[in-house]
Scaffold this motif. Structure first.
Motif, PDB file in Angstrom:
ATOM      1  N   SER A  30       3.412  18.786 -12.945  1.00  0.00           N
ATOM      2  CA  SER A  30       4.391  18.131 -13.383  1.00  0.00           C
ATOM      3  C   SER A  30       5.361  18.165 -12.056  1.00  0.00           C
ATOM      4  CB  SER A  30       5.101  18.717 -14.464  1.00  0.00           C
ATOM      5  OG  SER A  30       4.216  18.774 -15.572  1.00  0.00           O
ATOM      6  N   ALA A  31       5.795  18.831 -11.365  1.00  0.00           N
ATOM      7  CA  ALA A  31       6.432  18.786 -10.102  1.00  0.00           C
ATOM      8  C   ALA A  31       5.838  17.776  -9.181  1.00  0.00           C
ATOM      9  CB  ALA A  31       6.532  20.226  -9.403  1.00  0.00           C
ATOM     10  N   GLY A  32       4.494  17.677  -8.774  1.00  0.00           N
ATOM     11  CA  GLY A  32       3.943  16.575  -8.129  1.00  0.00           C
ATOM     12  C   GLY A  32       4.324  15.353  -8.703  1.00  0.00           C
ATOM     13  N   ALA A  33       4.171  15.171  -9.907  1.00  0.00           N
ATOM     14  CA  ALA A  33       4.241  13.957 -10.587  1.00  0.00           C
ATOM     15  C   ALA A  33       5.756  13.329 -10.309  1.00  0.00           C
ATOM     16  CB  ALA A  33       4.145  14.049 -12.283  1.00  0.00           C
ATOM     17  N   SER A  34       6.603  14.336 -10.291  1.00  0.00           N
ATOM     18  CA  SER A  34       8.054  13.852  -9.947  1.00  0.00           C
ATOM     19  C   SER A  34       8.102  13.240  -8.594  1.00  0.00           C
ATOM     20  CB  SER A  34       9.171  14.974 -10.318  1.00  0.00           C
ATOM     21  OG  SER A  34       8.914  15.486 -11.545  1.00  0.00           O
ATOM     22  N   THR A  35       7.495  14.073  -7.794  1.00  0.00           N
ATOM     23  CA  THR A  35       7.632  13.539  -6.275  1.00  0.00           C
ATOM     24  C   THR A  35       6.873  12.334  -6.124  1.00  0.00           C
ATOM     25  OG1 THR A  35       7.245  16.049  -5.672  1.00  0.00           O
ATOM     26  CG2 THR A  35       6.870  14.555  -4.125  1.00  0.00           C
ATOM     27  N   LEU A  36       5.838  12.253  -6.938  1.00  0.00           N
ATOM     28  CA  LEU A  36       5.069  10.948  -6.678  1.00  0.00           C
ATOM     29  C   LEU A  36       6.045   9.724  -7.262  1.00  0.00           C
ATOM     30  CD1 LEU A  36       2.354  10.188  -6.023  1.00  0.00           C
ATOM     31  CD2 LEU A  36       1.287  10.633  -8.090  1.00  0.00           C
ATOM     32  N   ALA A  37       6.659  10.128  -8.521  1.00  0.00           N
ATOM     33  CA  ALA A  37       7.367   8.976  -8.900  1.00  0.00           C
ATOM     34  C   ALA A  37       8.725   8.629  -7.869  1.00  0.00           C
ATOM     35  CB  ALA A  37       8.324   9.506 -10.374  1.00  0.00           C
ATOM     36  N   VAL A  38       9.085   9.640  -7.302  1.00  0.00           N
ATOM     37  CA  VAL A  38      10.117   9.166  -6.107  1.00  0.00           C
ATOM     38  C   VAL A  38       9.710   8.227  -5.220  1.00  0.00           C
ATOM     39  CG1 VAL A  38      11.714  10.059  -4.423  1.00  0.00           C
ATOM     40  CG2 VAL A  38      11.397  11.327  -6.617  1.00  0.00           C
ATOM     41  N   ALA A  39       8.240   8.628  -4.760  1.00  0.00           N
ATOM     42  CA  ALA A  39       7.457   7.916  -3.686  1.00  0.00           C
ATOM     43  C   ALA A  39       7.139   6.859  -4.005  1.00  0.00           C
ATOM     44  CB  ALA A  39       6.291   8.769  -3.376  1.00  0.00           C
ATOM     45  N   TYR A  40       6.760   6.435  -5.513  1.00  0.00           N
ATOM     46  CA  TYR A  40       6.552   5.053  -5.829  1.00  0.00           C
ATOM     47  C   TYR A  40       8.067   4.092  -6.020  1.00  0.00           C
ATOM     48  CZ  TYR A  40       1.670   6.318  -7.125  1.00  0.00           C
ATOM     49  OH  TYR A  40       0.579   6.789  -7.094  1.00  0.00           O
ATOM     50  N   ALA A  41       8.785   4.837  -6.240  1.00  0.00           N
ATOM     51  CA  ALA A  41      10.106   4.119  -6.243  1.00  0.00           C
ATOM     52  C   ALA A  41      10.647   3.501  -4.945  1.00  0.00           C
ATOM     53  CB  ALA A  41      11.388   4.896  -6.988  1.00  0.00           C
ATOM     54  N   MET A  42      10.435   4.298  -3.945  1.00  0.00           N
ATOM     55  CA  MET A  42      11.068   4.100  -2.682  1.00  0.00           C
ATOM     56  C   MET A  42      10.491   2.544  -2.261  1.00  0.00           C
ATOM     57  SD  MET A  42      10.692   7.666  -0.679  1.00  0.00           S
ATOM     58  CE  MET A  42      11.018   7.187   0.685  1.00  0.00           C
ATOM     59  N   PRO A  43       9.354   2.107  -2.321  1.00  0.00           N
ATOM     60  CA  PRO A  43       8.964   0.873  -1.871  1.00  0.00           C
ATOM     61  C   PRO A  43       9.659  -0.196  -2.612  1.00  0.00           C
ATOM     62  CG  PRO A  43       7.061   2.255  -2.039  1.00  0.00           C
ATOM     63  CD  PRO A  43       8.250   2.896  -2.649  1.00  0.00           C
ATOM     64  N   LEU A  44       9.851   0.107  -3.749  1.00  0.00           N
ATOM     65  CA  LEU A  44      10.482  -0.816  -4.660  1.00  0.00           C
ATOM     66  C   LEU A  44      11.905  -1.205  -4.235  1.00  0.00           C
ATOM     67  CD1 LEU A  44       9.848  -2.208  -7.394  1.00  0.00           C
ATOM     68  CD2 LEU A  44      10.931  -0.664  -8.569  1.00  0.00           C
ATOM     69  N   PHE A  45      12.765  -0.152  -3.537  1.00  0.00           N
ATOM     70  CA  PHE A  45      13.918  -0.585  -3.017  1.00  0.00           C
ATOM     71  C   PHE A  45      14.164  -0.883  -1.723  1.00  0.00           C
ATOM     72  CE2 PHE A  45      14.784   2.866  -6.261  1.00  0.00           C
ATOM     73  CZ  PHE A  45      15.986   2.234  -6.858  1.00  0.00           C
ATOM     74  N   TYR A  46      13.262  -0.414  -0.680  1.00  0.00           N
ATOM     75  CA  TYR A  46      13.174  -1.034   0.607  1.00  0.00           C
ATOM     76  C   TYR A  46      12.451  -2.407   0.711  1.00  0.00           C
ATOM     77  CZ  TYR A  46       8.732   1.339   1.801  1.00  0.00           C
ATOM     78  OH  TYR A  46       7.382   1.960   1.659  1.00  0.00           O
ATOM     79  N   PHE A  47      11.492  -2.650  -0.178  1.00  0.00           N
ATOM     80  CA  PHE A  47      10.944  -4.219  -0.160  1.00  0.00           C
ATOM     81  C   PHE A  47      12.106  -4.809  -0.501  1.00  0.00           C
ATOM     82  CE2 PHE A  47       6.064  -2.730  -0.594  1.00  0.00           C
ATOM     83  CZ  PHE A  47       6.062  -2.827   0.584  1.00  0.00           C
TER      84      PHE A  47
END
Lengths: 538, 210
Positions: free
Chosen positions: A463-480
């Motif tokens: 679950s900790a990994g999933a939280s990390t993954l969620a942040v990593a997936y959200a990042m491109p949404l912002f910088y794109f």
């Protein structure tokens, strides 16, 4: 935009000009917005699943809700994100450019396929809003027809409709690849992404109709109450599994072959070197597509299938590893003595190679008859296919998205942020799913909301990994989005790559090329790290 | 229209024609797998319960099925002649052949509908009116496949009839479609015919010998 000639984005700007566009580049963006929406819904379900599993007790959602969550996660992610993801977005955008075609062979069919996809998605979302489905994405019989109290029929009809989108896209790609190649673009000069899209399209055209018929039979059984698959009514539940996996195993290759194609583009572009063994990589895609049709029985080793059938399916499943391994070895051999650049797309490609290898090797565990008995329906299986579909396909999707982003939007994304997201995604992914291999090996079954306390440490890690993954997936949404406004303007060929798509403007004009290029050489021609484009008359 | 330039994505008209024809073949490949899945499922049950399936199959009307086979084969012959008439640029025979194709297609649907009505009266329609006492569970399964397969076939045939009639009307009015269109409709028509060639023995003939 001031003074520059109009491109496909600026040519016309009304909403109507987008919703009724037959331009493959605009349809790719329509698909891109839609699959992003479905990725977010499917991701939201995953978040709730991982939250429930932080504690051993079933304390966050009701058990019935939990069943609906993992079903929604699977249905949305498989049919409304992974299957269409790369072909309908990056494939739609790049395939005609790589061939120097002005569009796909059937532009209106391409638009129709998007509407089928939206109609199917709307029905399925409606089923979820009304209360969801609790069968798991596999709709195993007789549960799905005789016992499930969810909106099975509605969800199944949604998937059925989205199948038309798959079939029409595959048909369009096949005809385009055969008939709309630029002068001089022979089959062995095709970029490897085209070979992989072609192989994928063959699966889309030949496997999807079988799923369509299977789903229709499920609806008939559920609505009319006649035993096609329900043993209480004289049906055979194993037949459901055979027919379902006849589509759904090749569907794995629908999801991963386009990803393999992207990595085959990224590795030579960022190693600035001719791909090692072009013909082997090209034909390996075809081989994976062909053998992929003959391995579905490895999903049924414990289902009561004949042992002799299982032996054959086991052997054929091992056989798929051969073309898959050819690809991995050839990518690694391409890196050897290359002029490697570590830009974000290449980081995703590296991530793909590692994760795809782990996913593939654990697939061999599952293809082995004896080991499969031990790990069937455990988290080992869950981890295995997430390594292929998420670690593999999604990583490659992001890699391709970064690679072609300057071409699609005419803007450069912020490289530092992109590299950070790629690295975070890799670690987040492994933290999420590696513990699940351990869990599965220790005996934790999939699809349970409660578990013995000794498994908790692995679930918390996941679950900790999933939280990390969620942040990593959200990042491109912002910088794109950021790059659309503040990103630097992209040149025609920001990476120094060799394909035809880099010879036209970024973004390309509405009809792709001002004049049709004459192709004079293969796709990955580098001399001492310097690119030699496929055509020189542009 | 007939002398028009190709659509913008094609360099030449012949390239466009080849693409359209290939597209139709790819579509038919999809259709083969669609019907193939149904036939495979049916065959699995026929192998599992040969006696029960044969007993149920004897309640189909083989004479009507055979007449329909002849009707559909004849319609395909007219369709093939229509394609030849287009190549020879003979408008009148072309329209007549298309009309004959459509009329035979409609006759097939009519005969099939009559069969359905007879079967309804006899209590052979699953879910609507099925006489379990006489035909049992596997019999119901057989008739589900029967209605599923022949119904899907009839839907395909209806689409074909509409397309043939539209073509006949346009050609009759002097507005013929671009060249590969008639050939593509022809391919589709023959495909629907071939599906029936497989369905007829699978559905009507089990249990008829010995």
């Amino acid at each position: 935009m001031h003074g520059s000639p109009p491109n496909y984005l600026t040519a016309r700007t009304t909403i109507r000009s987008w919703l009724f566009s037959t331009d493959h580049k605009r349809i790719a963006l329509l698909y891109f917005a839609s699959i992003t929406f479905f990725f977010l819904i499917g991701g939201l379900a995953a978040v709730l699943i991982r939250l429930e599993l932080v504690t051993p007790a079933a304390d966050l959602v009701l058990p019935d809700t939990y069943n609906r969550l993992f079903t929604m996660h699977g249905v949305i992610m498989v049919w409304f994100f992974l299957v269409p993801s790369i072909p309908t977005t990056l494939g739609n955008f790049v395939l005609p450019l790589m061939l120097a075609a002005r569009d796909l062979a059937f532009p209106r069919l391409n638009l129709a396929s998007w509407y089928f996809y939206i109609a199917g998605g709307a029905l399925t979302v409606l089923a979820l809003l009304l209360g969801g489905v609790d069968t798991g994405w596999t709709f195993y019989e007789p549960y799905a027809s005789a016992f499930s109290n969810g909106y099975v029929t509605l969800a199944v009809l949604g998937i059925f409709l989205s199948g038309f989108s798959s079939i029409l896209t595959g048909l369009n790609f096949i005809v385009t690849t055969h008939k709309l190649r630029a002068p001089g673009m022979t089959w062995y000069r095709l970029p490897l992404f085209v070979w992989s899209l072609y192989s994928t399209s063959v699966i889309l055209v030949l496997a999807t109709p079988v799923l369509a018929m299977t789903l229709l039979m499920l609806v008939a059984e559920r609505v009319l109450g006649i035993g096609i698959f329900d043993p209480a009514l004289g049906g055979d539940p194993l037949l459901w599994q055979h027919m379902f996996w006849f589509y759904s195993h090749p569907a794995v290759y629908i999801m991963v072959l386009p990803a393999i194609g992207i990595v085959s583009e990224l590795v030579p572009a960022f190693a600035r070197k001719q791909i090692f063994g072009y013909k082997f990589v090209a034909w390996a895609s075809v081989a994976i597509a062909a053998i992929g049709f003959l391995v579905w029985g490895h999903h049924m080793f414990v289902a009561g299938q004949s042992l002799y059938a299982s032996l054959v399916f086991s052997f054929l499943s091992y056989l798929v590893a051969v073309p898959s391994a050819i690809k991995v070895f050839n990518w690694v051999a391409t890196l050897h003595k290359g002029w490697i650049r570590f830009d974000a797309p290449m980081l995703y490609a590296f991530g793909f190679i590692g994760l795809f290898t782990i996913g593939g090797l654990t697939g061999l565990f599952l293809a082995a008859l004896a080991i499969d008995v031990h790990v069937t329906d455990t988290y080992f299986v869950v981890a295995h296919f997430h390594y292929i579909m998420v670690g593999g396909s999604v990583s490659a999707f992001f890699g391709g998205l970064h690679y072609w982003w300057p071409k699609i939007t005419g803007r450069l994304y912020p490289e530092g942020w992109a590299r950070a997201a790629a690295i975070l995604m890799f670690f987040g992914f492994n933290l999420t799913f590696f513990p699940q291999f351990v869990l599965g090996w220790l005996g934790m079954p999939r699809r349970y909301d409660a578990y013995p306390p000794e498994f908790q440490i692995w679930h918390v890690l996941s679950s900790a990994g999933a939280s990390t993954l969620a942040v990593a997936y959200a990042m491109p949404l912002f910088y794109f989005f950021w790059s659309l406004v503040w990103g630097a303007r992209a040149p025609a060929n920001p990476w120094g790559a060799t394909g035809l798509e880099w010879l036209t403007g970024s973004p390309p004009p509405a009809r792709n090329f001002e004049r049709t290029p004459i192709v004079v050489r293969g796709p990955y021609d580098y001399v001492e790290g310097q690119p030699r484009p496929q055509a020189e008359n542009v | 229209m007939s002398e028009a330039s190709p659509a913008f994505q094609y360099a030449t008209l012949s390239q466009q024609r080849e693409a359209a024809t290939l597209g139709m073949w790819a579509f038919l490949a999809t259709e083969v797998l669609f019907f193939g899945a149904l036939i495979a499922a049916y065959s699995a049950y026929r192998t599992a319960w040969p006696a029960e399936i044969a007993a149920a199959a004897r309640h189909t009307r083989v004479a009507l099925g055979a007449i329909n086979t002849a009707v559909l084969l004849t319609s395909s012959a007219f369709m093939a002649t229509a394609v030849a008439a287009e190549e020879a640029d003979r408008r009148r025979p072309l329209v007549l052949c298309l009309l004959a194709t459509a009329v035979l297609g409609l006759s097939f649907i009519g005969i099939k509908g009559y069969e359905y009505w007879l079967e309804y009266r006899e209590g052979l329609v699953p879910a609507l009116n099925f006489d379990f006492g006489r035909y049992g569970g596997i019999g119901e399964l057989f008739f589900l496949f029967y209605f599923f397969a022949t119904g899907l076939h009839a839907v395909h045939l209806t689409i074909g009839i509409v397309m043939v009639l539209v073509l006949a009307a346009r050609i009759g009015a002097g507005r013929p479609p671009r060249p590969p269109v008639l050939r593509m409709v022809g391919l589709y028509w023959h495909f629907v015919d071939i599906v029936w060639i497989f369905l007829f023995p699978l559905i009507y003939l089990p249990g008829r010998t010995g």
